[in-house]
Every structure is written in C-alpha cells, then in structure tokens.
Write an enzyme that holds these catalytic residues in place. Structure first.
Site, PDB file in Angstrom:
ATOM      1  N   LYS A  52       0.781  -1.128   0.063  1.00  0.00           N
ATOM      2  CA  LYS A  52      -0.293  -0.035  -0.150  1.00  0.00           C
ATOM      3  C   LYS A  52       1.022   0.993  -0.001  1.00  0.00           C
ATOM      4  CE  LYS A  52      -3.813  -1.607   2.959  1.00  0.00           C
ATOM      5  NZ  LYS A  52      -5.029  -2.101   2.689  1.00  0.00           N
ATOM      6  N   ARG A  67      -7.081  -7.812  -9.389  1.00  0.00           N
ATOM      7  CA  ARG A  67      -8.003  -8.952  -9.382  1.00  0.00           C
ATOM      8  C   ARG A  67      -9.288  -8.488  -9.692  1.00  0.00           C
ATOM      9  NH1 ARG A  67     -10.302  -8.489  -4.414  1.00  0.00           N
ATOM     10  NH2 ARG A  67      -8.695  -7.704  -2.440  1.00  0.00           N
TER      11      ARG A  67
HETATM   12  P1  ADP Z   1      -8.083  -3.460   2.788  1.00  0.00           P
HETATM   13  O1  ADP Z   1      -6.918  -3.659   2.271  1.00  0.00           O
HETATM   14  O2  ADP Z   1      -8.042  -4.078   4.447  1.00  0.00           O
HETATM   15  O3  ADP Z   1      -9.261  -3.946   2.578  1.00  0.00           O
HETATM   16  P2  ADP Z   1      -8.471  -0.619   2.519  1.00  0.00           P
HETATM   17  O4  ADP Z   1      -7.367   0.072   1.986  1.00  0.00           O
HETATM   18  O5  ADP Z   1      -9.154  -0.465   1.245  1.00  0.00           O
HETATM   19  O6  ADP Z   1      -8.121  -1.913   3.177  1.00  0.00           O
HETATM   20  O7  ADP Z   1      -9.713   0.289   3.011  1.00  0.00           O
HETATM   21  C1  ADP Z   1     -10.858  -0.903   3.897  1.00  0.00           C
HETATM   22  C2  ADP Z   1     -11.561   0.342   4.449  1.00  0.00           C
HETATM   23  O8  ADP Z   1     -11.105   1.106   5.642  1.00  0.00           O
HETATM   24  C3  ADP Z   1     -12.136   1.597   3.809  1.00  0.00           C
HETATM   25  O9  ADP Z   1     -12.805   1.003   2.980  1.00  0.00           O
HETATM   26  C4  ADP Z   1     -12.493   2.140   4.074  1.00  0.00           C
HETATM   27  O10 ADP Z   1     -14.124   1.999   4.766  1.00  0.00           O
HETATM   28  C5  ADP Z   1     -11.491   2.796   5.639  1.00  0.00           C
HETATM   29  N1  ADP Z   1     -11.059   3.415   5.585  1.00  0.00           N
HETATM   30  C6  ADP Z   1      -9.276   2.876   4.626  1.00  0.00           C
HETATM   31  N2  ADP Z   1      -8.910   4.170   5.029  1.00  0.00           N
HETATM   32  C7  ADP Z   1      -9.290   5.377   5.462  1.00  0.00           C
HETATM   33  C8  ADP Z   1      -9.230   6.619   6.205  1.00  0.00           C
HETATM   34  N3  ADP Z   1      -7.600   7.546   6.110  1.00  0.00           N
HETATM   35  N4  ADP Z   1     -10.387   7.141   6.668  1.00  0.00           N
HETATM   36  C9  ADP Z   1     -11.329   6.592   6.994  1.00  0.00           C
HETATM   37  N5  ADP Z   1     -11.243   5.193   6.918  1.00  0.00           N
HETATM   38  C10 ADP Z   1     -10.143   4.230   5.809  1.00  0.00           C
END
Ligand code: ADP
Length: 667
Positions: free
Chosen positions: A116, A292
């Site tokens: 990430k 994916r």
């Molecule tokens: P993963 O890869 O584990 O799914 P993500 O980075 O896609 O993690 O984040 C998953 C979820 O976490 C997002 O859909 C959102 O709801 C929440 N999230 C991620 N980053 C933030 C942030 N900076 N502020 C608020 N919520 C966040």
C-alpha cells in the site's frame, strides 16, 4: 481463445468462473483440497485434481503443484479468482516461466500495488489524489507515533501488505497509539507475514467508492463506472451497490479517469479495481488498487450488461477490450449482499458447521445467486465463511432494495448462524434506503440493526412454532399408526385427549434465554393457543418445510427447518428461532457453562493476558484468540478471579473448549 483453463480457487468464485468458461465452450480443470473433495466447484468442473490437505498453505497455495496439474491436464491458462494466489507476483512469474497464461495482470503491476505504501508513492507521481499520511520506510514506532501526533488524531494504522480489513486499527487518541500499533502489527504478521505499517489521516465520514477498470494488451483502457461499498463491518464490505447513489456524471468521469491513470501508471492488464475514499465535500482520495477480479464485480455486470469473466478470458488470450469507453452504458441499479456464516449479534464472529437446511430465492433476470455451496455442505474453519453473494437488479435503487429485501426472506438457512437477518434489517433501514451512506453506517445505526432475539417478535411467531409442533406430532403419530397397521387405535391420535378433561397440552419453548409455554386446547376449529395471556385460534397444514397457517382467520405461509428440536421459522418478517423443549428430548444444550470461559470456535491462542490467581474486573480482556484469520478477545463476564489457565500462546483449541477456570466474585 483458450480451450482449457485451470481454476486455482474454490467456492463461489471458482463456480462463477466455470459458468462463464462453459458458456464460451472452454473446459475447466478444478483443483481441490482433501476437505473439498465433494465441493460444488469440483462437481461443476470437467476435471478435478486434489492438490493437498485442507489447510490452504498445503493445497490452494501450492504453486508448483498447481502448475504441475496445469501441465498434466493441458490447461493453457490459470484463473486465480480472488484471494489465494490472485495477487501473488511470484506465482505470476512461475506461470510465465512454465508457459501457462496467468489470467490477470503482469507480475510487475502486482508488485507495484502489493504494498500500500509503495502504491501510494506511484500514485502521487501519477497525479492521483492521496489521503494525507506517512508511508515511509522508517518503521521505528517512535517515528510512526511522531507522524501521527503531527497529523492529529484520529489516525488509521494500516498494514502495507494488508487486505480485507486485517492489520488495520483506528487510533482515536495518542494514549491508544502503542497498544493499537502492537495489535495491528500482530494481525499483519499473522495474516501476511509482514508487519510494515503506514499511517494516514482517518476520515470520519467518508464513503468507499471504487472504480472498475479494464486494460488490454493493446494499450486500451476503460472504466466501468463505480461501486459504492460504504456499508462495512470491521472495514470489510457487507453491501455493495452500483451505481453509487448521488454520483454525478462529472464526478464519475473525474474518478474514472483518475482510476485509468492509476492503472496505466503501472502497465496494467485485465480487470482491476481502484478504491477511493470519497469525502463529504466531493473530494476523493486513492486508497489502493486491487489487482484482481473483486468479490463485488457482479453489481457492475448487472448495470453494464457485461460479463467481466468473459472480458478477463478475452484479454488474457490477447483479444482487445470488447467495447470502448463511449460504449459503456449504465442501466438501472444493482446491489449485492454477502451472506456469511457468522454471528452479527456477537461481533460478527465467524461460524462453522453444516448447512443442514438451505433454500435460495429463485434466480431470474432480477435475482442472481453466486454461491459455491449446497445443502449438506460444511462451512469449515479452513476457508472464508462466505456462503453466497445475493445480487439483485432493478430499474432504480428503491426497487432494487425492495427486491433485495424480498430475496433475503427467501434465502433460508438453518444449521448455523448467518447474517441474513442482519442484512434484511440493514436493507430495510430507513437511513440506508435514504442512501445516507458512509463507512461508519453500521456503527451509527447499531441500535436499529442489531436485535436481541425474542421479545420483539410478539406472540405470532411463537404461535406459528406451536402450530408447527402440533402438526408435526400429528404427522408422526399418523406414521406410527400406519406402521402398526392399527390405524384406528386411539393411542395413535394426537389430540391431547385426557380422561375427564377437555383435551389440552402445554408446549414449552426456549426463545433466547427465556422459557415460554404455549397452552394448547383442541377445539373444533383446530387449536386454541394461549401465549402470555393472548388467545389465538390456529390451524393449518404442514407439507415438508412449508407451513400454511391460519392465525385468528388470517392465513399466511411460513417455512420451517427443525434440527433436533431447534426450530427456525422463516416468515416474511424474517427468521425466528426457538428451541422446542420436547418432553422426550433432553435439552442439555441450554445448560449454563458454569464458571469457565470457553473458546467460541476452533482457532488458535494469540495471547493469554492473565495468570492463574489474578483478580479481574468485568470486561477485562483475558485471552486473544485467532480464528478465520481474525482476532477475537475473550473478556470476563463479571468481576472475579482466574483460578486456572489451560492454554498458552500458539496452542490450537477446539470450539467449546474451556480456556480458563474462573470464579465470579460474590455479588
Ligand atoms: P483493505 O485492503 O484491508 O481492504 P483498505 O485500505 O482498502 O484496506 O481500507 C478498507 C476500508 O477501511 C475502506 O473501505 C474504508 O472504509 C476504511 N478506510 C481506509 N482508509 C481510511 C481512512 N484514511 N479514513 C477512513 N477510513 C478509511
């Protein structure tokens, strides 16, 4: 185009891929673990090969074995599904070396997005907006802390190798920082073998809006609109819909073009998803790219009329994208819910067990069920506890949600805890219907979304349950009479008949923690039921699982599943569960556990936080367990003393096993 592919996955996604492959006349080779020998994906495939024992690392993740199977069976390409090897660059490289096409992006694109933090640096250079944060290499806790303090709380700690919401912790204030960092690192190390963290500003009311992108090998890219996945629990998606409510064409274009820029920046090929956080003011920030096919791809298929697996197969075999950006059309509204074996009332604790009873809504042009299980299958501890995805489409959001609500009542599962009841409440929730969405939706509406079973149902479900038990017993007696060939004996009648009394009988149930008695009198019209002082006149018919009931002259249909006296009643109000305390069946299931604390399910011990002899307060965390790759904390239900500890960190425990001996303090 290929004529034979191997699917390196299991469950619903393997079945989903096979379906499209078969439509295109492509033969499919399934792989399976010993635990999955009878699984649906094995039955659907043209050939299937066992690749090892149940644990994924010994089967579905065995790269060389899988490639060997591809060679032996003559599969020209491998579809990885999602999860497992789908984002594993080493595997992609191995496929290439073996001369087998990997149906997905090239290895360098996966590497670029695999971390990430590295992904964020690439996106920054490509001019894609980012959430403010620290994604540097220096992992000194003091450095992470310093950046968090400077940004101001709340902040979000994220495992750079993370996915599926694991290895992620919100930190609300500086004094929580250290313990949150430790927990996130531990979860990341267990889940991904890498505990590198990044920190970013935690947005308090964002929506999760993601763009489906597709690129071919000829330099063409398109975006296929967006999906709103804001409704999440533990940062995992629960409901996904497309298009995102309230999306303007301008914002869609801006986000779509940013997503395509992101894909092009890494030389992408195939299906990918660029995830953004959409803030209240319309600003959007890149979160990550999933390299994916996503779990939630069906909602995009239903509004665009395209088959994304078909696109994947075409692109991987070297064909150009089937349509260009101008030809992408959006029609109507689609919504997907993920049906899980889990207990929403108990912090969504994953459940395992046998799908003793399973009925799904009828599929048609509005309703689609993507699943990998059938009645009688196990949801095991080894794999993700998702049972199915239920997807519906209609002309607009209101109608789609109405249909989803209906379809959920037709999704009937008994034998294990599931979230269908919770999903129905969610879909019916007025704020959800009004599309007041953000990622904190479930927490915010907790009071309306979670119910404690019992009480709220009123007398009718219990009356239906009583009616069911009466009709059931009458049927059983009739069968006995048939068997004994003495059909006229009064002993085979089920009428509650007693000498010198009006015929009556009490039926006892346990509803949640409460014991309820229904008094039954046999009358000319059927049964007179007395429940909590209410009188209901009931009669009806029972045909297998279908109960046609009349209560006080009002007829209704319900479905009933009964397993060892555990009655699940499915009505248009949702499911109602109770235990029928048959006098002839013993009800030891409901004995209290006494002074011990038990493992809620199979798993392993991450940490034991107390010692024998230690006094603790109610709510103190005692043991941390890991099951289904998630951590669960077992806490003290009351003040008291831990008298004995039975396990150590690293031990495996079976669900139901005593973890500690505990003496509650005198009240
Ligand atoms: P993963 O890869 O584990 O799914 P993500 O980075 O896609 O993690 O984040 C998953 C979820 O976490 C997002 O859909 C959102 O709801 C929440 N999230 C991620 N980053 C933030 C942030 N900076 N502020 C608020 N919520 C966040």
């Amino acid at each position: 185009m290929f004529n034979k592919i191997l699917i390196a996955n299991r469950g619903e996604i393997a079945c989903r891929v096979i379906r499209t492959a078969h439509l295109l006349g492509i033969r499919c080779v399934a792989i399976y673990s010993e635990a999955d020998a009878k699984a649906m994906h094995v039955a659907m495939a043209d050939e299937a090969v066992c690749v090892g024992p149940a644990a994924s690392k010994d089967s579905y993740l065995k790269m060389d074995t899988i490639l060997e199977v591809a060679k032996q069976t003559g599969a020209q390409a491998i579809h990885p599904g999602y999860g497992f090897l789908s984002e594993n660059a080493t595997f992609v490289q191995k496929c290439q070396d073996a001369g087998v096409v990997f149906i997905g992006p090239p290895a360098p694109a996966i590497v670029a997005m695999g971390s990430k933090s590295a992904a964020k640096r690439i996106m920054e250079d490509a001019g894609v907006p980012l959430v403010p944060g620290y994604h540097g290499e220096d992992q000194d806790p003091a450095v992470l802390r310093k950046h968090s303090d400077a940004m101001g709380y709340p902040v979000l700690l994220k495992a750079t190798a993370g996915g599926g919401g694991k290895g992620m912790r919100v930190v609300w204030s500086a004094d929580e920082f250290t313990s949150a960092l430790e927990a996130a690192k531990r979860e990341a190390m267990n889940g991904f073998g890498d505990d590198t963290m990044l920190v970013e500003k935690y947005l308090t009311k964002p929506r999760h809006v993601e763009i489906q992108v597709f690129c071919d090998q000829h330099g063409n890219s398109v975006y296929l609109a967006e999906r709103d996945c804001s409704v999440q629990r533990r940062h995992q998606k629960v409901v996904e819909e497309a298009p995102a409510p309230g999306m303007s064409p301008e914002l869609r274009k801006a986000m779509g073009e940013a997503a395509v820029r992101a894909a092009e920046a890494i030389g992408y090929e195939g299906a990918g998803t660029v995830e953004f956080l959409l803030d209240e003011d319309g600003s959007f920030y890149f979160m990550e790219m999933n390299t994916r096919l996503q779990v939630e791809h069906p909602v995009t298929e239903l509004i665009t009329g395209q088959d994304l697996v078909e696109w994947q197969l075409k692109v991987a075999s070297g064909q150009p994208l089937p349509i260009s950006q101008d030809e992408v059309q959006i029609n109507g509204h689609a919504v997907e819910v993920r049906i899980y074996a889990e207990d929403p009332e108990n912090d969504f604790l994953p459940a395992t067990g046998k799908l003793e009873y399973l009925r799904t809504p009828e599929e048609n042009r509005f309703v689609r069920v993507d699943t990998g299980v059938r009645e009688g299958d196990e949801v095991s501890i080894y794999y993700d506890p998702m049972i199915a995805k239920l997807i519906v489409w209609d002309e607009n959001r209101d109608r789609a949600m109405q249909r989803m609500s209906q379809a959920l009542t037709e999704y009937r599962i008994a034998g294990m805890k599931t979230n269908t009841h919770f999903l129905k409440r969610l879909i019916d929730n007025s704020a959800f219907r009004a599309a007041e969405l953000d990622t904190g939706f479930i927490e915010k509406h907790e009071a309306e979304l979670f119910s404690n079973q019992g009480g709220s149902h009123g007398a009718n479900p219990l009356a239906l349950a009583a009616l069911y038990t009466l009709l059931k017993q009458a049927q059983e007696r009739a069968v006995e009479a048939e068997r004994s060939r003495d059909t006229t004996s009064p002993w085979h009648l089920f009428t509650g008949w007693r000498m010198n009394e009006t015929p009556h009988l009490p039926i006892r149930f346990k509803v949640g923690e409460e014991e309820k008695t229904v008094q039954v009198n046999w009358i000319e019209q059927g049964y007179r039921l007395e429940i909590d002082g209410h009188i209901l006149i009931a009669n009806g018919k029972l045909n297998d699982d279908r109960l046609q009931a009349s209560l006080n002259g009002h007829s209704r249909n319900a479905f009933v599943a009964e397993l060892n006296g555990h009655v699940t009643l499915f009505t248009d109000q949702g499911a109602f569960e109770c235990q029928w305390l048959r006098p002839d069946l013993d009800s030891h299931d409901f004995e209290e556990e006494g002074g011990s604390l038990t493992a809620p399910m199979n798993g392993s011990i991450v940490a034991v936080l107390v010692e024998a002899g230690q006094q603790v307060k109610k709510g103190t965390a005692l043991v941390i367990m890991e099951a289904m790759k998630m951590e669960h904390t077992i806490t003290a239900a009351s003040d008291g003393t831990v008298t004995e500890v039975f396990y150590r960190a690293g031990d495996l425990v079976a669900g139901g096993a005593d973890l500690l001996a505990f003496e509650a303090a005198e009240a």
